[in-house]
Design an enzyme around this catalytic site. Structure first.
Site, PDB file in Angstrom:
ATOM      1  N   CYS A 139      69.011  62.885  66.374  1.00 33.51           N
ATOM      2  CA  CYS A 139      68.551  63.899  67.336  1.00 33.51           C
ATOM      3  C   CYS A 139      67.980  63.123  68.524  1.00 33.51           C
ATOM      4  O   CYS A 139      68.021  61.898  68.561  1.00 33.51           O
ATOM      5  CB  CYS A 139      67.504  64.796  66.698  1.00 33.51           C
ATOM      6  SG  CYS A 139      65.950  63.962  66.421  1.00 33.51           S
TER       7      CYS A 139
ATOM      8  N   ARG B 126      61.678  76.449  69.495  1.00 33.89           N
ATOM      9  CA  ARG B 126      61.782  75.973  68.108  1.00 33.89           C
ATOM     10  C   ARG B 126      60.399  75.826  67.495  1.00 33.89           C
ATOM     11  O   ARG B 126      60.230  75.941  66.288  1.00 33.89           O
ATOM     12  CB  ARG B 126      62.486  74.607  68.069  1.00 33.89           C
ATOM     13  CG  ARG B 126      63.937  74.636  68.457  1.00 33.89           C
ATOM     14  CD  ARG B 126      64.578  73.301  68.168  1.00 33.89           C
ATOM     15  NE  ARG B 126      64.304  72.886  66.792  1.00 33.89           N
ATOM     16  CZ  ARG B 126      64.614  71.673  66.322  1.00 33.89           C
ATOM     17  NH1 ARG B 126      65.178  70.785  67.108  1.00 33.89           N
ATOM     18  NH2 ARG B 126      64.351  71.355  65.070  1.00 33.89           N
TER      19      ARG B 126
ATOM     20  N   ARG C 113      67.035  59.164  62.653  1.00 28.85           N
ATOM     21  CA  ARG C 113      66.551  60.027  61.560  1.00 28.85           C
ATOM     22  C   ARG C 113      67.318  59.773  60.245  1.00 28.85           C
ATOM     23  O   ARG C 113      67.919  60.668  59.684  1.00 28.85           O
ATOM     24  CB  ARG C 113      66.633  61.500  61.952  1.00 28.85           C
ATOM     25  CG  ARG C 113      66.096  61.855  63.322  1.00 28.85           C
ATOM     26  CD  ARG C 113      64.602  61.709  63.503  1.00 28.85           C
ATOM     27  NE  ARG C 113      63.767  62.565  62.725  1.00 28.85           N
ATOM     28  CZ  ARG C 113      63.352  63.778  63.093  1.00 28.85           C
ATOM     29  NH1 ARG C 113      63.781  64.274  64.219  1.00 28.85           N
ATOM     30  NH2 ARG C 113      62.559  64.481  62.326  1.00 28.85           N
TER      31      ARG C 113
ATOM     32  N   ASP D 218      53.515  63.748  66.979  1.00 29.80           N
ATOM     33  CA  ASP D 218      53.907  65.036  67.564  1.00 29.80           C
ATOM     34  C   ASP D 218      52.977  65.481  68.687  1.00 29.80           C
ATOM     35  O   ASP D 218      53.247  66.497  69.329  1.00 29.80           O
ATOM     36  CB  ASP D 218      53.951  66.118  66.483  1.00 29.80           C
ATOM     37  CG  ASP D 218      55.078  65.873  65.500  1.00 29.80           C
ATOM     38  OD1 ASP D 218      55.072  66.507  64.435  1.00 29.80           O
ATOM     39  OD2 ASP D 218      55.930  65.027  65.783  1.00 29.80           O
TER      40      ASP D 218
ATOM     41  N   LYS E  56      54.555  75.240  61.679  1.00 33.66           N
ATOM     42  CA  LYS E  56      56.027  75.145  61.552  1.00 33.66           C
ATOM     43  C   LYS E  56      56.382  74.151  60.441  1.00 33.66           C
ATOM     44  O   LYS E  56      57.187  74.442  59.564  1.00 33.66           O
ATOM     45  CB  LYS E  56      56.629  74.674  62.866  1.00 33.66           C
ATOM     46  CG  LYS E  56      58.087  74.218  62.766  1.00 33.66           C
ATOM     47  CD  LYS E  56      58.677  73.769  64.079  1.00 33.66           C
ATOM     48  CE  LYS E  56      58.364  72.350  64.429  1.00 33.66           C
ATOM     49  NZ  LYS E  56      59.194  71.323  63.767  1.00 33.66           N
ATOM     50  N   ASN E  57      55.754  72.971  60.485  1.00 33.48           N
ATOM     51  CA  ASN E  57      56.160  71.906  59.570  1.00 33.48           C
ATOM     52  C   ASN E  57      55.649  72.109  58.143  1.00 33.48           C
ATOM     53  O   ASN E  57      56.106  71.441  57.236  1.00 33.48           O
ATOM     54  CB  ASN E  57      55.740  70.538  60.122  1.00 33.48           C
ATOM     55  CG  ASN E  57      56.554  70.190  61.356  1.00 33.48           C
ATOM     56  OD1 ASN E  57      57.560  70.860  61.650  1.00 33.48           O
ATOM     57  ND2 ASN E  57      56.129  69.187  62.097  1.00 33.48           N
TER      58      ASN E  57
HETATM   59  C1  EPZ Z   1      58.327  65.224  59.993  1.00 38.72           C
HETATM   60  O1  EPZ Z   1      59.637  64.742  60.237  1.00 38.72           O
HETATM   61  C2  EPZ Z   1      58.091  66.309  61.030  1.00 38.72           C
HETATM   62  N1  EPZ Z   1      59.072  67.381  60.877  1.00 38.72           N
HETATM   63  C3  EPZ Z   1      58.193  65.713  62.433  1.00 38.72           C
HETATM   64  O2  EPZ Z   1      57.878  66.741  63.368  1.00 38.72           O
HETATM   65  C4  EPZ Z   1      57.160  64.601  62.554  1.00 38.72           C
HETATM   66  O3  EPZ Z   1      57.280  63.994  63.828  1.00 38.72           O
HETATM   67  C5  EPZ Z   1      57.386  63.553  61.462  1.00 38.72           C
HETATM   68  O4  EPZ Z   1      57.342  64.192  60.162  1.00 38.72           O
HETATM   69  C6  EPZ Z   1      56.354  62.448  61.484  1.00 38.72           C
HETATM   70  O5  EPZ Z   1      55.080  62.987  61.348  1.00 38.72           O
HETATM   71  C7  EPZ Z   1      58.894  68.293  59.888  1.00 38.72           C
HETATM   72  O6  EPZ Z   1      57.943  68.230  59.124  1.00 38.72           O
HETATM   73  C8  EPZ Z   1      59.921  69.372  59.787  1.00 38.72           C
HETATM   74  P1  EPZ Z   1      59.439  61.091  58.625  1.00 38.72           P
HETATM   75  P2  EPZ Z   1      60.325  63.743  59.157  1.00 38.72           P
HETATM   76  O7  EPZ Z   1      60.383  61.149  57.477  1.00 38.72           O
HETATM   77  O8  EPZ Z   1      59.953  64.142  57.792  1.00 38.72           O
HETATM   78  C9  EPZ Z   1      61.961  57.174  59.564  1.00 38.72           C
HETATM   79  C10 EPZ Z   1      58.195  68.116  65.255  1.00 38.72           C
HETATM   80  O9  EPZ Z   1      58.157  67.850  66.452  1.00 38.72           O
HETATM   81  N2  EPZ Z   1      62.637  57.470  58.282  1.00 38.72           N
HETATM   82  O10 EPZ Z   1      57.989  60.867  58.383  1.00 38.72           O
HETATM   83  O11 EPZ Z   1      61.751  63.624  59.494  1.00 38.72           O
HETATM   84  C11 EPZ Z   1      62.327  58.205  60.630  1.00 38.72           C
HETATM   85  O12 EPZ Z   1      63.543  57.846  61.255  1.00 38.72           O
HETATM   86  C12 EPZ Z   1      58.893  67.160  64.292  1.00 38.72           C
HETATM   87  O13 EPZ Z   1      57.663  69.114  64.716  1.00 38.72           O
HETATM   88  C13 EPZ Z   1      63.534  56.551  57.764  1.00 38.72           C
HETATM   89  O14 EPZ Z   1      63.774  55.490  58.357  1.00 38.72           O
HETATM   90  O15 EPZ Z   1      59.584  62.378  59.534  1.00 38.72           O
HETATM   91  C14 EPZ Z   1      61.157  58.129  61.571  1.00 38.72           C
HETATM   92  O16 EPZ Z   1      61.348  57.016  62.442  1.00 38.72           O
HETATM   93  C15 EPZ Z   1      59.546  66.006  65.017  1.00 38.72           C
HETATM   94  N3  EPZ Z   1      64.169  56.828  56.598  1.00 38.72           N
HETATM   95  C16 EPZ Z   1      59.974  57.847  60.643  1.00 38.72           C
HETATM   96  O17 EPZ Z   1      60.546  57.329  59.419  1.00 38.72           O
HETATM   97  C17 EPZ Z   1      63.938  57.998  55.905  1.00 38.72           C
HETATM   98  O18 EPZ Z   1      64.523  58.193  54.818  1.00 38.72           O
HETATM   99  C18 EPZ Z   1      59.165  59.097  60.324  1.00 38.72           C
HETATM  100  O19 EPZ Z   1      60.008  59.983  59.645  1.00 38.72           O
HETATM  101  C19 EPZ Z   1      63.022  58.928  56.454  1.00 38.72           C
HETATM  102  C20 EPZ Z   1      62.376  58.650  57.632  1.00 38.72           C
END
Ligand code: EPZ
Length: 421
Positions: free
Chosen positions: A118, A400, A123, A308, A22-23
């Site tokens: 969410c 999802r 996020r 995850d 998915k990701n």
């Molecule tokens: C991706 O989300 C995945 N989603 C998530 O999977 C996964 O949990 C996550 O990476 C971490 O591995 C997809 O790929 C579609 P991040 P993403 O940016 O890109 C903070 C699932 O269940 N952050 O690495 O949104 C954020 O709040 C989903 O399949 C900031 O603070 O994750 C979080 O605490 C859930 N500022 C942490 O970093 C930013 O600009 C990780 O976020 C961006 C992120």
């Protein structure tokens, strides 16, 4: 709203096919905006999130066709694209923010709704914004939308990330392919989905080095061509189904499974007393002997233990012998499955980002509620091991990220059915 009813206690036996990630698919699809040529994805997963991304790209003017029962996604974005990503689509799925980099690279401007929080956290997008500004974009937050423009196009830049954000790495990687000059992403995320995106972009003509390491170097090019690319196998679906025989006994072969995608997870399974055998078709999983042992888990960016898979691992550890400590370091609120597991008789103590789980002999089936994608599947896993019947409601969360979970588990002997209400 559908529910899923699981009757626990049946050891599993058989094979579970693992779908495309998915990701990976959610970041490969926006790449169609980077070229006017056709981009075709094979081995695509059939999930509602893919449908949401399809609607979003179509709203931007891209042609997106789902072929072969959803396994193939054929895309093309010919003429100028609409650069407004509307709130009512973006709010459904955070990954919608992955159109920001491609739109900026393609059209020099974009108006993308902030996804909003969410269940698992606020996020924010500060890392995306800081990086794109370093590449010459001007980005203003107004009325819940990011108004971004890069008159004269994006410029290559050195982009240090304060945190190895997966989405920010993907947005910058896609934007940098068409920027003028060289971009160096430092502290880049190393997830396999990023390696898959880089492989696809390279097929399209991008010049990328270092994907999968903390430093990715991208030489911008004038234009990208089309490509056909197979989506990498889903390491999170894989890990989820590996936990099924671990939690309720038996032996399951996950077809398409690859150890290299989940090394830290496999190491924890081994420590807990679960055997993982590489076969010619995938990974065969079974308990080594009797009850699993307690282990400590700390989620980290790849190659650490995946956030995850934290909820699913907690379900297993609820029935382990001993006390396990799980630390969630990636998201601020990713223990929503814990109160539901407590309803099933689990013994869990939450303190901030740490969950202390004291294993119990047997969980008891109960009506429980899904709150987010991975929490919902952890309740299904718990139901496989519990005595009696577990009813998981709000399974739209499940759909999802998991293709027909009741069919895949039912095929290996689980007593599980979907009930429409
Ligand atoms: C991706 O989300 C995945 N989603 C998530 O999977 C996964 O949990 C996550 O990476 C971490 O591995 C997809 O790929 C579609 P991040 P993403 O940016 O890109 C903070 C699932 O269940 N952050 O690495 O949104 C954020 O709040 C989903 O399949 C900031 O603070 O994750 C979080 O605490 C859930 N500022 C942490 O970093 C930013 O600009 C990780 O976020 C961006 C992120």
């Amino acid at each position: 709203m559908d529910s899923i009813v699981v009757t626990g206690g049946t050891p599993l036996k058989g094979k579970i096919p693992i779908a495309g990630a998915k990701n990976a698919c959610l970041t490969l699809m926006p790449a169609t905006l980077l070229t006017e040529e056709p981009l075709t994805l094979m081995n695509a997963p059939r999930l509602s999130d893919i449908g949401t991304m399809t609607l979003l790209l179509q709203s931007l003017g891209a042609e997106v066709q789902s072929l072969q029962d959803g396994r193939v996604i054929a895309m093309a974005s010919h003429g100028p694209v609409n650069t407004l990503a509307e709130y009512d689509i973006v709010r459904k799925m955070r990954a919608s923010n992955l159109v920001l980099g491609p739109l900026l690279a393609r059209e020099g401007h974009a108006t993308v709704s902030l996804p909003g929080g969410c269940a698992i956290g606020a996020r924010p997008m500060d890392i995306h914004i800081t990086a794109l500004e370093a590449m010459g974009a001007e980005i203003e937050l107004k009325d819940g939308y990011l108004h971004a423009k890069a008159s004269g196009g994006l410029k290559g830049a050195k982009v240090p990330l304060r945190f190895a954000s997966v989405g920010a790495t993907e947005n910058i990687l896609m934007a940098a392919t068409l920027a003028k000059g060289t971009t160096v992403i430092e502290n880049a995320a190393r997830e396999p989905e990023i390696v898959d995106l880089a492989a696809c972009l390279t097929k399209m003509g991008a010049h990328i080095d270092g994907a999968g390491t903390s430093t990715i170097i991208i030489e911008g090019v004038d234009r990208l061509g089309g490509a056909t690319h197979p989506v990498v196998v889903d390491r999170i679906e894989l890990g989820t189904y590996m936990l099924a025989p671990a939690i309720c006994g038996g032996e399951v072969e996950c077809i398409g499974g690859r150890v290299d995608l989940i090394k830290s997870f496999v190491a924890k399974l081994d420590e807990a007393g679960i055997s993982v055998e590489e076969t010619k078709d995938g990974l065969k999983v079974a308990r080594k002997n009797g009850r699993v042992s307690a282990v400590n888990v700390r989620t980290e960016p790849f190659p650490g233990f995946p956030t995850d898979l934290q909820a699913q691992m907690m379900a297993l550890l609820c029935t382990a012998e001993g006390v396990s400590v799980l630390e969630e370091t990636i998201f601020e609120n990713r223990f929503m499955h814990a109160p539901e597991l407590l309803r099933m008789g689990a013994d869990i103590d939450i303190s901030g980002g740490t969950a202390t789980v004291t294993g119990v002999e047997r969980l008891k089936g109960a009506p429980v509620m899904a709150t987010d994608l991975r929490a919902s599947v952890s309740l299904i896993l718990a139901g496989l091991a519990a005595e009696g019947e577990t009813v998981v409601s709000r399974v739209y969360h499940l759909d999802r990220g998991y293709e027909h979970v009741e069919e895949k588990l039912g095929a290996v002997g689980a007593k599980i059915e979907r009930v429409s209400s």
